[in-house]
Design an enzyme around this catalytic site. Structure first.
Site, mmCIF file in Angstrom:
data_model
loop_
_atom_site.group_PDB
_atom_site.id
_atom_site.type_symbol
_atom_site.label_atom_id
_atom_site.label_comp_id
_atom_site.label_asym_id
_atom_site.label_seq_id
_atom_site.Cartn_x
_atom_site.Cartn_y
_atom_site.Cartn_z
ATOM 1 C CG PHE A 159 37.897 32.360 29.094
ATOM 2 C CD1 PHE A 159 38.590 32.195 30.046
ATOM 3 C CD2 PHE A 159 38.390 31.923 27.415
ATOM 4 C CE1 PHE A 159 40.228 31.916 29.717
ATOM 5 C CE2 PHE A 159 39.773 31.641 27.482
ATOM 6 C CZ PHE A 159 40.409 31.309 28.614
ATOM 7 C CE LYS A 183 29.702 36.676 22.315
ATOM 8 N NZ LYS A 183 29.880 35.245 23.180
ATOM 9 C CD GLU A 186 30.910 31.810 24.666
ATOM 10 O OE1 GLU A 186 31.371 32.754 24.693
ATOM 11 O OE2 GLU A 186 30.732 30.901 23.184
ATOM 12 C CB SER A 236 40.825 32.661 19.138
ATOM 13 O OG SER A 236 39.714 32.467 18.605
ATOM 14 C CB CYS A 291 46.263 38.531 24.818
ATOM 15 S SG CYS A 291 46.388 40.163 25.173
ATOM 16 C CD GLU A 385 46.312 32.257 22.635
ATOM 17 O OE1 GLU A 385 46.319 31.897 21.451
ATOM 18 O OE2 GLU A 385 46.362 33.511 22.937
HETATM 19 P P1 NAD Z 1 37.661 32.819 20.924
HETATM 20 O O1 NAD Z 1 37.559 33.578 20.173
HETATM 21 O O2 NAD Z 1 37.323 31.442 21.574
HETATM 22 O O3 NAD Z 1 35.947 33.741 21.925
HETATM 23 C C1 NAD Z 1 36.204 34.926 22.118
HETATM 24 C C2 NAD Z 1 34.683 35.536 21.255
HETATM 25 O O4 NAD Z 1 34.847 35.096 20.010
HETATM 26 C C3 NAD Z 1 33.394 34.763 22.654
HETATM 27 O O5 NAD Z 1 32.806 35.612 22.695
HETATM 28 C C4 NAD Z 1 33.226 33.605 21.185
HETATM 29 O O6 NAD Z 1 31.350 33.757 21.968
HETATM 30 C C5 NAD Z 1 32.639 34.261 20.750
HETATM 31 N N1 NAD Z 1 33.271 33.013 19.238
HETATM 32 C C6 NAD Z 1 33.483 32.268 20.150
HETATM 33 N N2 NAD Z 1 33.967 31.016 18.594
HETATM 34 C C7 NAD Z 1 33.117 31.647 17.804
HETATM 35 C C8 NAD Z 1 32.894 31.194 16.407
HETATM 36 N N3 NAD Z 1 33.306 30.182 15.705
HETATM 37 N N4 NAD Z 1 32.432 32.568 15.679
HETATM 38 C C9 NAD Z 1 31.998 33.806 15.886
HETATM 39 N N5 NAD Z 1 32.363 34.002 17.225
HETATM 40 C C10 NAD Z 1 32.485 33.154 18.373
HETATM 41 O O7 NAD Z 1 38.526 33.497 22.443
HETATM 42 P P2 NAD Z 1 38.278 33.347 24.139
HETATM 43 O O8 NAD Z 1 38.803 30.819 24.636
HETATM 44 O O9 NAD Z 1 37.262 33.412 24.664
HETATM 45 O O10 NAD Z 1 39.411 34.296 24.685
HETATM 46 C C11 NAD Z 1 40.849 33.269 24.420
HETATM 47 C C12 NAD Z 1 41.635 33.531 23.487
HETATM 48 O O11 NAD Z 1 41.523 35.285 23.229
HETATM 49 C C13 NAD Z 1 43.214 33.911 23.239
HETATM 50 O O12 NAD Z 1 43.601 33.407 22.201
HETATM 51 C C14 NAD Z 1 44.061 35.127 23.781
HETATM 52 O O13 NAD Z 1 45.073 35.126 23.018
HETATM 53 C C15 NAD Z 1 43.167 35.446 22.915
HETATM 54 N N6 NAD Z 1 43.110 36.759 23.487
HETATM 55 C C16 NAD Z 1 44.131 38.469 23.071
HETATM 56 C C17 NAD Z 1 43.458 39.372 23.389
HETATM 57 C C18 NAD Z 1 44.703 40.611 22.715
HETATM 58 O O14 NAD Z 1 44.314 41.745 23.223
HETATM 59 N N7 NAD Z 1 44.933 40.879 21.411
HETATM 60 C C19 NAD Z 1 43.459 39.631 25.090
HETATM 61 C C20 NAD Z 1 42.883 38.549 25.818
HETATM 62 C C21 NAD Z 1 42.326 37.767 24.977
#
Ligand code: NAD
Length: 494
Positions: A159, A183, A186, A236, A291, A385
């Site tokens: 997000f 994808k 959401e 994450s 991140c 985090e």
């Molecule tokens: P998230 O992991 O909750 O969601 C990421 C994606 O995974 C979304 O598209 C979501 O729909 C999907 N998803 C969520 N739960 C799922 C599940 N149980 N099974 C399968 N798919 C699932 O992350 P977020 O809250 O959208 O973003 C924040 C996180 O992203 C933070 O931890 C941040 O550090 C990380 N991030 C990392 C980088 C990097 O380069 N390492 C860059 C940007 C963000």
């Protein structure tokens, strides 16, 4: 989750999937609300697509793939010259949309779109970069390497950068001849639709980019799909592990970027003004939801004048003006719980962002920038985090003590040192257990042509998601050996 039928019209119509060059309704009738985090208002609804929609998108991508892969890379790159110009031309509306669905303030949203344009710049240069190697390896025998697309690939995004993170993968993967199923998160699905529209306007053929909206179920269908060849994931660590394991189990190439806990080591000789400003900018930019945001400051020795300056800089910040909200009510509550728990464990809250209310936006999800001193490495707030505008300060006697805390973190995205000593800077750069390190830089993002990617539980898989490192992710190298002149003779190798 909202009711099956829309209760009241929202600012934006229901989000639609994008398949084969058209926006289409998902057959699924389950939707999630999309919320403007600065007001708490529901602005749209996003469908939770299932396996059948992923199938449709993959079918469209597979149909488009042969012609797209057969298009010379120099021609494919032309699309991204035009797309880059369109991003720049439409920066106001694109940035406004990012602010609306993600909450970040306008300057941050504009910077995000400009970064997307820079990502295109790299994609436009790919024809020069992927020009193959060729060598006469024995008399009359020539070896060459050519890069072929992987095929149909998927990109799953988080997000926090609704415009930029999709553009980490779209330009490079597509310019290198792949077709994609995107994808988006959401929580921020609106920007992806605009990206698709602009790419269509730039001349991208139908089916090369497809978008399927949804959540866990959609991602699982992507991981299991037999005709998706590679997946990139950003999000994450918890989900990165799920996607890496599940995608690899179905024999796909997977690069999964996870969460972060970034340490800034501040030495007593650090230049106070630059250091305090940079440290605060790193922890508070995009409301701490980057991140690359610093979330732990290792204060080595006598650094109180720097901390006092940080307090002044943080107190001068105005939520709603130069710091936006966090993404959701749940995120606000989670972040505030971490602060309370640290306080109860004996840490000293120097600036408290809990209970932040912005006049006129009373239902927004604001957390004020927060500084917490005298945190100890064993506290949860020091290890997990937080993903909010919270900086914890851990005191250390020397650089090795500070480094030891950084090295024990399960993450390893970024680390920085603030010092005037070249020797100390080099020492920290060598010893820090992180994929991206900096000196006197609060957010050490490697810009193109360098690749973006961390270490440890911040990244699973090989290669990087941007820059040169992404070529390995998005292509298969074919090694070709040829011989045309029979007078060159035959030896044991040819
Ligand atoms: P998230 O992991 O909750 O969601 C990421 C994606 O995974 C979304 O598209 C979501 O729909 C999907 N998803 C969520 N739960 C799922 C599940 N149980 N099974 C399968 N798919 C699932 O992350 P977020 O809250 O959208 O973003 C924040 C996180 O992203 C933070 O931890 C941040 O550090 C990380 N991030 C990392 C980088 C990097 O380069 N390492 C860059 C940007 C963000």
């Amino acid at each position: 989750m909202s009711a099956i039928e829309r209760e009241a019209p929202t600012r934006h119509p229901d989000v639609r999937n994008y398949i084969g060059g058209s926006f289409v309704d998902a057959p699924e009738r389950e939707f999630l609300d999309v919320t403007d985090p600065s007001t708490g208002e529901v602005i749209s609804r996003v469908p939770l697509s299932g396996a059948s929609e992923v199938d449709r998108a993959v079918d469209a991508a597979r149909a488009a793939q042969p012609a797209w892969a057969a298009t010379p890379i120099k021609e494919r790159a032309q699309v991204f010259y035009r797309y880059k110009a369109l991003l720049e031309k439409n920066i106001d509306s694109l940035a406004a949309l990012v602010s609306e669905e993600n909450g970040k303030v306008r300057g941050e949203a504009e910077a995000e779109v400009l970064k997307s344009a820079e990502l295109c710049e790299f994609a436009c240069s790919l024809p020069q970069i992927v020009a193959g190697e060729v060598l006469e390896v024995s008399r009359g025998v020539e070896c060459r390497v050519e890069h072929y697309p992987v095929g149909v690939v998927a990109s799953i995004t988080p997000f926090n950068f609704p415009n930029m993170v999709p553009n980490w993968t779209i330009p490079n993967a597509l310019a290198l001849g792949n077709c994609m199923v995107l994808k988006p998160s959401e929580q921020v699905p609106l920007s992806a639709g605009r990206i698709a529209e602009l790419l269509r306007e730039a001349g991208l053929p139908d089916g090369v980019l497809n978008i399927v909206h949804g959540g866990q179920q959609t991602v699982e269908a992507i991981c299991d799909h037999p005709f998706i060849d590679a997946i990139s994931f950003v999000g994450s660590t918890h989900v990165a592990k799920i996607v890496y394991r599940r995608g690899s189990a179905s024999l796909k190439r997977v690069l999964a970027l996870g969460g972060a806990k970034n340490h800034l080591i501040v030495m007593p000789d650090a230049e106070p003004e630059m250091t305090s400003t940079n440290v605060v900018a790193s922890m508070s930019g995009c409301a701490g939801q980057r991140c690359m945001a610093a979330s732990v400051m290792m204060a080595v020795g006598k650094t109180d004048p720097i901390i006092e300056r940080m307090v002044r800089v943080v107190r001068a910040m105005v939520p709603g003006v130069n710091i936006g909200p966090v993404i959701s009510k749940a995120a606000k509550e989670r972040i505030e719980r971490y602060i309370t728990e640290a306080e109860e464990a004996g840490a000293k809250v120097l600036v408290d962002g809990r209970g932040c209310v912005v006049p006129g936006k009373e239902n927004g999800f604001y957390v004020g920038p927060t500084l917490i001193d005298h945190v100890t490495p064993d506290m949860r707030i020091a290890q997990e985090e937080i993903f909010g505008p919270v900086m914890v300060i851990i005191r250390a006697n020397d650089v090795d003590e500070a480094l030891a805390v950084q090295q024990r973190s399960r993450y390893g995205n970024a680390a920085s040192v603030f010092t005037e000593s070249g020797g100390v800077a080099r020492y920290v750069m060598e010893k820090a257990s992180a994929g991206m390190v900096g000196v006197n830089v609060g957010v050490p993002v490697p810009r193109e042509p360098f690749g973006f990617g961390g270490w440890n539980e911040s990244k699973f898989g090989t290669g990087d998601i941007t820059g040169r490192g992404s070529i390995e992710l998005w292509t298969r190298a074919k090694k070709m050996t040829t011989k045309w002149n029979k007078e060159a003779g035959v030896n044991w190798m040819s």
